[in-house]
Every structure is written in C-alpha cells, then in structure tokens.
Design a protein around this motif. Structure first.
Motif, PDB file in Angstrom:
ATOM      1  N   ASN A  10      31.421  26.619  39.808  1.00  0.00           N
ATOM      2  CA  ASN A  10      31.020  27.204  41.085  1.00  0.00           C
ATOM      3  C   ASN A  10      29.642  27.812  41.005  1.00  0.00           C
ATOM      4  O   ASN A  10      29.372  28.907  41.506  1.00  0.00           O
ATOM      5  CB  ASN A  10      32.002  28.265  41.581  1.00  0.00           C
ATOM      6  CG  ASN A  10      31.524  28.870  42.905  1.00  0.00           C
ATOM      7  OD1 ASN A  10      30.869  29.906  42.886  1.00  0.00           O
ATOM      8  ND2 ASN A  10      31.780  28.230  44.008  1.00  0.00           N
ATOM      9  N   PHE A  69      36.978  33.777  42.891  1.00  0.00           N
ATOM     10  CA  PHE A  69      35.545  33.731  43.217  1.00  0.00           C
ATOM     11  C   PHE A  69      35.192  34.883  44.148  1.00  0.00           C
ATOM     12  O   PHE A  69      36.075  35.503  44.743  1.00  0.00           O
ATOM     13  CB  PHE A  69      35.204  32.388  43.874  1.00  0.00           C
ATOM     14  CG  PHE A  69      35.155  31.270  42.877  1.00  0.00           C
ATOM     15  CD1 PHE A  69      34.013  31.048  42.128  1.00  0.00           C
ATOM     16  CD2 PHE A  69      36.264  30.473  42.659  1.00  0.00           C
ATOM     17  CE1 PHE A  69      33.966  30.039  41.186  1.00  0.00           C
ATOM     18  CE2 PHE A  69      36.226  29.456  41.720  1.00  0.00           C
ATOM     19  CZ  PHE A  69      35.075  29.241  40.975  1.00  0.00           C
ATOM     20  N   GLY A 116      30.303  28.914  47.579  1.00  0.00           N
ATOM     21  CA  GLY A 116      30.982  30.068  48.149  1.00  0.00           C
ATOM     22  C   GLY A 116      32.234  30.440  47.394  1.00  0.00           C
ATOM     23  O   GLY A 116      32.408  30.067  46.248  1.00  0.00           O
ATOM     24  N   ASN A 151      34.899  23.048  53.242  1.00  0.00           N
ATOM     25  CA  ASN A 151      36.356  23.130  53.217  1.00  0.00           C
ATOM     26  C   ASN A 151      36.872  22.311  54.399  1.00  0.00           C
ATOM     27  O   ASN A 151      36.394  22.488  55.517  1.00  0.00           O
ATOM     28  CB  ASN A 151      36.733  24.620  53.348  1.00  0.00           C
ATOM     29  CG  ASN A 151      38.218  24.852  53.288  1.00  0.00           C
ATOM     30  OD1 ASN A 151      39.007  24.102  53.864  1.00  0.00           O
ATOM     31  ND2 ASN A 151      38.606  25.903  52.603  1.00  0.00           N
ATOM     32  N   TYR A 243      40.258  20.188  38.327  1.00  0.00           N
ATOM     33  CA  TYR A 243      40.464  21.413  37.551  1.00  0.00           C
ATOM     34  C   TYR A 243      41.947  21.692  37.348  1.00  0.00           C
ATOM     35  O   TYR A 243      42.747  21.582  38.288  1.00  0.00           O
ATOM     36  CB  TYR A 243      39.856  22.613  38.294  1.00  0.00           C
ATOM     37  CG  TYR A 243      38.393  22.449  38.593  1.00  0.00           C
ATOM     38  CD1 TYR A 243      37.442  22.473  37.586  1.00  0.00           C
ATOM     39  CD2 TYR A 243      37.950  22.250  39.907  1.00  0.00           C
ATOM     40  CE1 TYR A 243      36.094  22.323  37.865  1.00  0.00           C
ATOM     41  CE2 TYR A 243      36.604  22.103  40.195  1.00  0.00           C
ATOM     42  CZ  TYR A 243      35.682  22.134  39.167  1.00  0.00           C
ATOM     43  OH  TYR A 243      34.353  21.977  39.449  1.00  0.00           O
ATOM     44  N   LEU A 245      44.788  24.085  37.371  1.00  0.00           N
ATOM     45  CA  LEU A 245      44.973  25.371  38.065  1.00  0.00           C
ATOM     46  C   LEU A 245      45.107  26.488  37.032  1.00  0.00           C
ATOM     47  O   LEU A 245      45.975  26.425  36.161  1.00  0.00           O
ATOM     48  CB  LEU A 245      46.228  25.321  38.945  1.00  0.00           C
ATOM     49  CG  LEU A 245      46.623  26.668  39.567  1.00  0.00           C
ATOM     50  CD1 LEU A 245      45.593  27.130  40.605  1.00  0.00           C
ATOM     51  CD2 LEU A 245      47.997  26.605  40.196  1.00  0.00           C
TER      52      LEU A 245
HETATM   53  C1  LIG Z   1      34.733  28.238  44.698  1.00  0.00           C
HETATM   54  S1  LIG Z   1      35.648  26.901  45.127  1.00  0.00           S
HETATM   55  C2  LIG Z   1      34.651  26.515  46.536  1.00  0.00           C
HETATM   56  C3  LIG Z   1      35.160  25.429  47.424  1.00  0.00           C
HETATM   57  C4  LIG Z   1      35.777  25.863  48.717  1.00  0.00           C
HETATM   58  N1  LIG Z   1      35.724  27.259  48.922  1.00  0.00           N
HETATM   59  C5  LIG Z   1      37.205  25.426  48.710  1.00  0.00           C
HETATM   60  O1  LIG Z   1      38.015  26.100  48.100  1.00  0.00           O
HETATM   61  O2  LIG Z   1      37.471  24.403  49.324  1.00  0.00           O
HETATM   62  C6  LIG Z   1      35.262  25.563  44.021  1.00  0.00           C
HETATM   63  C7  LIG Z   1      36.441  24.866  43.426  1.00  0.00           C
HETATM   64  O3  LIG Z   1      36.974  25.607  42.365  1.00  0.00           O
HETATM   65  C8  LIG Z   1      38.304  25.208  42.122  1.00  0.00           C
HETATM   66  N2  LIG Z   1      39.087  26.415  41.809  1.00  0.00           N
HETATM   67  C9  LIG Z   1      38.990  27.631  42.366  1.00  0.00           C
HETATM   68  N3  LIG Z   1      39.844  28.502  41.782  1.00  0.00           N
HETATM   69  C10 LIG Z   1      40.498  27.815  40.806  1.00  0.00           C
HETATM   70  C11 LIG Z   1      41.517  28.144  39.854  1.00  0.00           C
HETATM   71  N4  LIG Z   1      42.057  29.366  39.788  1.00  0.00           N
HETATM   72  N5  LIG Z   1      41.936  27.184  39.008  1.00  0.00           N
HETATM   73  C12 LIG Z   1      41.399  25.952  39.057  1.00  0.00           C
HETATM   74  N6  LIG Z   1      40.453  25.577  39.937  1.00  0.00           N
HETATM   75  C13 LIG Z   1      40.008  26.495  40.802  1.00  0.00           C
HETATM   76  C14 LIG Z   1      38.781  24.487  43.366  1.00  0.00           C
HETATM   77  O4  LIG Z   1      38.972  23.131  43.074  1.00  0.00           O
HETATM   78  C15 LIG Z   1      37.625  24.675  44.335  1.00  0.00           C
HETATM   79  O5  LIG Z   1      37.450  23.569  45.165  1.00  0.00           O
END
Ligand SMILES: C[S@@+](CC[C@H](N)C(=O)[O-])C[C@H]1O[C@@H](n2cnc3c(N)ncnc32)[C@H](O)[C@@H]1O
Ligand code: SF4
Length: 432
Positions: A10, A69, A116, A151, A243, A245
């Motif tokens: 990110n 985030f 974001g 999104n 990713y 989770l």
């Molecule tokens: C900061 S997010 C931004 C994208 C957008 N806000 C969304 O969620 O659609 C970037 C990516 O990080 C991944 N992500 C966020 N938190 C995660 C977690 N706890 N474990 C694995 N992947 C994560 C998700 O695939 C997400 O699309």
C-alpha cells in the motif's frame, strides 16, 4: 520456520493502528533547515535512486474489519462522498508538497501512486486538480506511471474514463473475492456483480490495471479459491496482487478472530495461485504480485528496489536519499490533524535519519520480495555499503537454501519466498 504473511505495500501509507499513533504529538517533527539534509555525514551515496511520489487519501465508506491501513470512515450521519472535505484536503496536500520541494529539488518523478483509504471516493475533478498541482510543481517523466486505487463499491459508469482524462494511467481495483458470502464476512461494501462490472470497465478504459485478491479467507476452501481464481483470470487482468489475509493488531478481526483455513490449506492455496496465474501467462515477479510481460507495477518495483519516495497526505511515509544520509519521514495520521498541520507548513510528525547499521536489513526487507532479487552494484549504490555488510547473512541464507547467487545477482529461491520473513530476519542488525 513460519508461513509467510506479507503485508501489502500500500505504497507506504499503511501500518497498524487506527487514529493517532503514540508518536503523533501535536508538535510534530522539528522543522529542519533544508541545508541540514545535505550536510556531510558518514554515508556516501554516489547518486540518488529513482524517485516516486505517494499520495494518501484517507477516507472509506466503511472500515473493513481486517484493515489496519490509515483509513477512516467519514462519520457524519447520512454523509455521502459529496460531503468529503475534498478541497480542504487537497489544499493541505498542496501545502505539504510545496514544503517538501526543497528535499527533491531538480529530481524527476518516475511514478505516482494515489492510495488509501479509497481514493475513488474523490471526484474525478478532485483527482484532476491533485495531478495538476503536482505537474505544476514536479518534473514528471514523460512516461510517468500514475496509479489510482479504486473500490468497486464506489464505481459509477464514466467515472473511470474521467480519471483517465485527468491523467491516471493505471487503476488498482480492490476486489478481494468474487464470492458474495466471503465479501460479506470481509465487511466489503461491494458484491460480486459490482466487482465484475468495475473490472470490465477498468479493462476497457485503461491500458493496464491491477486486481487485488485476498486468500485464506474465513470459511474459504481450496475449491472456493479456485472459483475466485477462475473468475479473476476470465477477466484477463494484466496484473494481480494476491495477499494472504492477515489478522493485524488493533483491528476488529484481532478482537473477534474469525475461523481461518489451516496453514497447510493456505500453502496449497498459494501453490494453486502460482500454478494457475502462470498457466494463464502471468509470472510471479514479487512475493504477492503476478503480471503479464510489460505490466509490472513500476511504482512498487521502485519500493522493492530501495528507490526513493516522497509520501504526502495523512500518515504517508517517505524515504529520501541525500549524498550523506537516508531519511525517513511520517506525516500526521489523523486526517483533521494532518490538514491543520499541513496547511500551517508542518505536515511531518516524525523524521529520522536511517542508522548505517539498519541499512542492510532495510534493503533486504524490500529486495528479497522480488523474484529477481537484486544486483550487487544495486546494493552498494542504494545503501552506500560494501557487500561485506551482508556477507554473513547471505552465507547462512544460502546454507539453508533460501537464496541463490552468481557473480552479479542475489535472488530468493522458491523456498526463500515461501519463508520470506525468516529469510529477511537473517539480515537484522546485531543487538547492542
Ligand atoms: C489499502 S488497500 C486499498 C484498496 C482499497 N481501499 C480496497 O480495499 O479496495 C490495498 C489492498 O491491501 C490488501 N489488504 C488490506 N488489508 C489486508 C490484510 N489484513 N491482509 C491481507 N491483505 C490486506 C487488500 O487486498 C487491499 O485491496
Ligand atoms: S476499503 Fe480498503 S482501505 Fe478502506 S477499510 Fe477497506 S481495506 Fe481498508
């Protein structure tokens, strides 16, 4: 050794904890005279690496239960994206950028990432203004890659076209899964149909785009993952990020942990992802990233190759190299506090010079995520250190079958990528 759980990059906006971090004092970091950055020091860098810019837009429609985030729901009851303080925020970002210019004077910007949060909550007019503000103050490379995170829950027809007209060259769509039950369990604001519609529009509007998926979801089986992959690959994305989770501290899932697939299932899922993306013409070039030829993400590659980035916006991180030092900065995380401070010319809450002893680990933390690893000259150019500073770690990693090398390059083996955290930790500085 433990299974890998690599946090998505990110673009340096993330990191754990909601709201204000403990280090976020109202006073912020001491304001340094721009000359300070150029003073003599122990480090010697022949030339600065390529420069990227990250812009953080910190709001979301709804906070996802797994997300750590720097993203915030806008709380007013009945609020709609129209109620976002777009102009006030962009004024703050512009002030932040102007204040930062002396640190990147004369340098070309090769990539921009608007991340974001949910940047696609911002109107195309706001993105147009943001990019206009940046073009007027920075020297952008003619082929500058400009990515925007979107999104599917904020998707409207024509919106993506308008982002493209504003100058965005690449969209990154956060899908996570195509299964409505999983999407619900993940607290997502979109469903499968919206995700497919958003991706079809991204494919017809942009020359390149990314699709974010997550796996090892609550209740997910190997067959379930297969179905997600089939749907994702049917849309022929040029780039996929996948990713595992992770349950991050200070999230809803950390408080109320869902039942997750066992580690051996998660391993099998990762194998399946690598197999099936490869069968459809994509290659795994980074631990979590798969791309067709010519569609790698230049912005993330610059992070992983220990390039420089100026991060502006709430909570954004920067890494900037000077002839005699490498500096890391963090902006105020909380959007209101950020806006107030940035507009007053003091967006930075923390600023530190990277200690020489930490540089090998910092470099390896990034470079070992890449399948191609790094070249020996790259290590010395970007850290100012001799290869001897990582010799011991390399020997141990090689003995354990986690890296391979020749006279010019060092790269992680398949096993090294699977046990990346263990591999990276071999380069931690010695305890005092
Ligand atoms: C900061 S997010 C931004 C994208 C957008 N806000 C969304 O969620 O659609 C970037 C990516 O990080 C991944 N992500 C966020 N938190 C995660 C977690 N706890 N474990 C694995 N992947 C994560 C998700 O695939 C997400 O699309
Ligand atoms: S939409 Fe993205 S950034 Fe926002 S809370 Fe969910 S995962 Fe985090």
């Amino acid at each position: 050794m433990s299974i890998i759980r690599i946090h998505p990059v990110n673009a340096a906006g993330g990191e754990s904890g909601e709201g204000t971090s403990p280090s976020e004092s109202l006073a912020g970091a001491p304001l340094r005279d721009p000359q300070w950055y150029h003073r003599p020091g122990t480090l010697r860098l022949p030339a600065p690496p390529p420069l990227s810019v990250y812009v953080h837009l910190p709001w979301c429609l709804k906070k996802c239960p797994y997300c750590d985030f720097n993203s915030h729901e806008f709380h007013t009851a009945g609020a709609t994206p129209k109620d976002l303080p777009e102009q006030r925020y962009l004024d703050a970002v512009r002030a932040d950028l102007e204040r930062s210019l002396p640190l990147v004077w004369g340098r070309t910007v090769h990539t921009i990432f608007i991340g974001g949060g949910t940047p696609s909550l911002f109107s195309p007019q706001a993105i147009d203004r943001l990019l206009g503000d940046m073009r007027a103050r920075l020297k952008l490379a003619p082929d500058c890659e400009i990515t925007l995170e979107a999104n599917p829950g904020t998707f409207e027809r024509n919106r993506f076209r308008a982002y493209r007209s504003a100058g965005v060259t690449r969209l990154s769509v956060g899908v996570q899964s195509f299964n409505d039950e999983h999407l619900k369990a993940l607290g997502r604001v979109h469903d499968r149909a919206q995700a497919i519609a958003a991706l079809e529009e991204a494919a017809s509007t942009f020359d390149t785009f990314n699709l974010d998926l997550m796996y090892a979801l609550p209740g997910q089986t190997l067959e379930g993952l297969d179905a997600d992959l089939s749907q994702a690959l049917a849309l022929a994305p040029p780039h996929i990020s996948v990713y595992h989770l992770t349950i991050e501290p200070n999230t809803w899932f950390a408080k109320f942990p869902p039942a997750l697939p066992e580690d051996d299932i998660a391993y099998a899922m990762l194998d399946r992802i690598t197999e099936r993306t490869s069968a459809s013409g994509m290659s795994r070039y980074e631990v979590s990233a798969y791309a067709r030829e010519g569609h790698r993400c230049a912005h993330n590659l610059n992070y992983w190759q220990f390039g420089d980035y100026l991060g502006i916006g709430a909570g954004a991180h920067s890494k900037l190299s000077f002839a005699h030092r490498i500096v890391r900065q963090v902006r105020f995380r909380e959007p209101r506090l950020y806006m107030e401070n940035a507009r007053a010319g003091a967006a930075v809450s923390q600023s530190d010079e990277v200690a020489l002893a930490d540089l090998p680990f910092e470099f390896m933390l990034n470079a070992l995520r890449l399948k191609q690893g790094f070249t020996l000259p790259q290590f010395s150019e970007r850290t100012g250190l001799a290869m001897t500073s990582i010799q011991r770690g390399l020997e141990e990693a090689e003995r354990k079958g986690l890296v391979a090398r020749d006279l010019f390059r060092v790269w992680p083996t398949e096993r090294g990528l699977d046990f990346l955290s263990d591999l990276q930790s071999m380069f931690l500085p010695d305890e005092e």
